[in-house]
Scaffold this motif. Structure first.
Motif, mmCIF file in Angstrom:
data_model
loop_
_atom_site.group_PDB
_atom_site.id
_atom_site.type_symbol
_atom_site.label_atom_id
_atom_site.label_comp_id
_atom_site.label_asym_id
_atom_site.label_seq_id
_atom_site.Cartn_x
_atom_site.Cartn_y
_atom_site.Cartn_z
ATOM 1 N N LEU A 24 36.420 38.986 49.687
ATOM 2 C CA LEU A 24 36.950 39.966 48.735
ATOM 3 C C LEU A 24 38.471 39.948 48.720
ATOM 4 O O LEU A 24 39.088 40.162 47.677
ATOM 5 C CB LEU A 24 36.430 41.359 49.100
ATOM 6 C CG LEU A 24 36.791 42.505 48.158
ATOM 7 C CD1 LEU A 24 36.240 42.260 46.760
ATOM 8 C CD2 LEU A 24 36.267 43.830 48.704
ATOM 9 N N TYR A 25 39.093 39.680 49.866
ATOM 10 C CA TYR A 25 40.550 39.612 49.972
ATOM 11 C C TYR A 25 41.131 38.552 49.031
ATOM 12 O O TYR A 25 42.198 38.755 48.441
ATOM 13 C CB TYR A 25 40.933 39.305 51.418
ATOM 14 C CG TYR A 25 42.416 39.200 51.684
ATOM 15 C CD1 TYR A 25 43.162 40.318 52.048
ATOM 16 C CD2 TYR A 25 43.073 37.982 51.585
ATOM 17 C CE1 TYR A 25 44.515 40.218 52.301
ATOM 18 C CE2 TYR A 25 44.428 37.872 51.829
ATOM 19 C CZ TYR A 25 45.145 38.995 52.195
ATOM 20 O OH TYR A 25 46.497 38.891 52.437
ATOM 21 N N ILE A 26 40.421 37.438 48.896
ATOM 22 C CA ILE A 26 40.925 36.355 48.041
ATOM 23 C C ILE A 26 41.039 36.807 46.592
ATOM 24 O O ILE A 26 42.053 36.561 45.926
ATOM 25 C CB ILE A 26 40.009 35.123 48.155
ATOM 26 C CG1 ILE A 26 40.072 34.561 49.572
ATOM 27 C CG2 ILE A 26 40.409 34.047 47.141
ATOM 28 C CD1 ILE A 26 39.078 33.459 49.836
ATOM 29 N N SER A 27 40.019 37.488 46.080
ATOM 30 C CA SER A 27 40.060 37.931 44.688
ATOM 31 C C SER A 27 40.941 39.170 44.518
ATOM 32 O O SER A 27 41.727 39.261 43.574
ATOM 33 C CB SER A 27 38.648 38.227 44.170
ATOM 34 O OG SER A 27 38.031 39.246 44.941
ATOM 35 N N TYR A 28 40.863 40.104 45.447
ATOM 36 C CA TYR A 28 41.538 41.392 45.292
ATOM 37 C C TYR A 28 43.032 41.309 45.592
ATOM 38 O O TYR A 28 43.849 41.891 44.866
ATOM 39 C CB TYR A 28 40.880 42.426 46.207
ATOM 40 C CG TYR A 28 41.462 43.809 46.121
ATOM 41 C CD1 TYR A 28 41.338 44.574 44.967
ATOM 42 C CD2 TYR A 28 42.146 44.365 47.202
ATOM 43 C CE1 TYR A 28 41.884 45.843 44.886
ATOM 44 C CE2 TYR A 28 42.682 45.634 47.128
ATOM 45 C CZ TYR A 28 42.551 46.371 45.971
ATOM 46 O OH TYR A 28 43.099 47.627 45.898
#
Length: 313
Positions: A24-28
């Protein structure tokens, strides 16, 4: 003592959800996209893994296929956004709806359990092995992402999230980077779903519902600490995993204190809302208004003008 006995299980689940939070960190954070595909892709990873393993496929191959299935789901969201011009939030919702039907077809029903003879890497019956396996996967993914994001392609993907227009002006294929980033993000999330299914012993069509809230909570908790230690990429990812562990430690404690479990997702959402709103609240309500400072040279110039005006008078 009951809380201490429950610590290994909380840490094991925290590592699994920490892996989810990395995806999720990659997209967010990196792509600056609020991707709602994740509630569906974590379930897709679990469904693919369980179905393949119950049909005799090796666990490593099953988890690889789960990663690929999640990556395809993320790529579909990226194509909806870049090729069709659909806003990223709506694109994620559309893919999530598609995945609901796909997951039902993969499972052949609402849920599916592992068979007795199926070999799994980790299980809730052996918490310490689960901690070891979950920790190894987190380390492997962090090292892999570090190596990738310090390549030319990785830097261009970062620049896409930082400043899309400037990246496009420098000749970066922004659309490709968005599709690639969302594919990597959801691939990792699907992998966490495959691990979670092995841990709990089954895949369920509803296992991804509200997952984004847990992931955001882990990111916010982790970054609030890691950014004060050393604000770099690897430390941030380690912090995110730590945030997942802290979240599940608190989760376990709250359950033991007798709180109604039906309220846990609501409390998680409230915590995330508070942390997201803190910067705005501090800036709007607690920061002092800046008083304009007049430069010394300008003051002297103004005094000369005043004196000249008096002499002329």
């Amino acid at each position: 003592m009951s809380f201490i006995n429950a610590l290994p299980g909380a840490v094991a689940q925290g590592l699994i959800w920490g892996l989810f939070a990395i995806g999720l960190y990659i997209s967010y954070k990196i792509l600056n996209i609020a991707d709602l595909t994740v509630d569906g892709s974590i379930c897709t990873g679990a469904c693919v893994c369980v179905v393949l393993m119950t049909n005799g496929v090796n666990v490593a191959v099953s988890m690889l296929c789960a990663f690929i299935a999640g990556a395809i789901a993320g790529a579909v969201t990226g194509i909806f956004h870049t090729a069709l011009g659909i806003p990223p939030i709506l694109a994620g919702i559309l893919t999530q709806l598609i995945l609901w039907s796909v997951n039902l077809k993969i499972l052949g029903g609402a849920n599916l359990s592992f068979g007795i003879r199926n070999y799994v890497l980790l299980s809730s019956r052996d918490q310490y092995m689960s901690i070891l396996v979950g920790g190894l996967f987190c380390v492997f993914i962090i090292v892999g992402l570090y190596l990738f994001f310090y390549t030319e392609l990785g830097f261009s993907l970062k620049s896409t999230g930082d400043n899309e227009e400037m990246s496009r002006a420098q000749g970066v294929n922004v659309s490709f980077n968005k599709v690639l980033g969302l594919a990597i993000s959801n691939g990792i999330i699907a992998l966490s779903g495959a691990i979670l299914a092995q841990y709990q012993g089954f895949a369920d069509i509803n296992m991804g519902r509200g997952a984004i809230v847990i992931g955001l909570a882990a990111i916010i908790i982790g970054l609030s600490v890691s950014m004060k230690i050393k604000p770099n990429f690897v430390v941030s990812l380690i912090g995110v995993v730590g945030g997942g562990i802290v979240y599940y430690l608190v989760y376990t404690l709250v359950i033991m204190l007798g709180l109604d479990t039906d309220l846990l997702k609501m409390l998680s959402a409230i915590v995330v809302a508070i942390f997201l709103g803190i910067p705005y609240i501090k800036k709007t309500y607690f920061s002092k208004p800046k008083i304009p400072v007049i430069a010394e040279g300008n003051q002297c110039a103004d005094e000369n003008v005043d004196k000249g005006g008096e002499d002329n008078a």
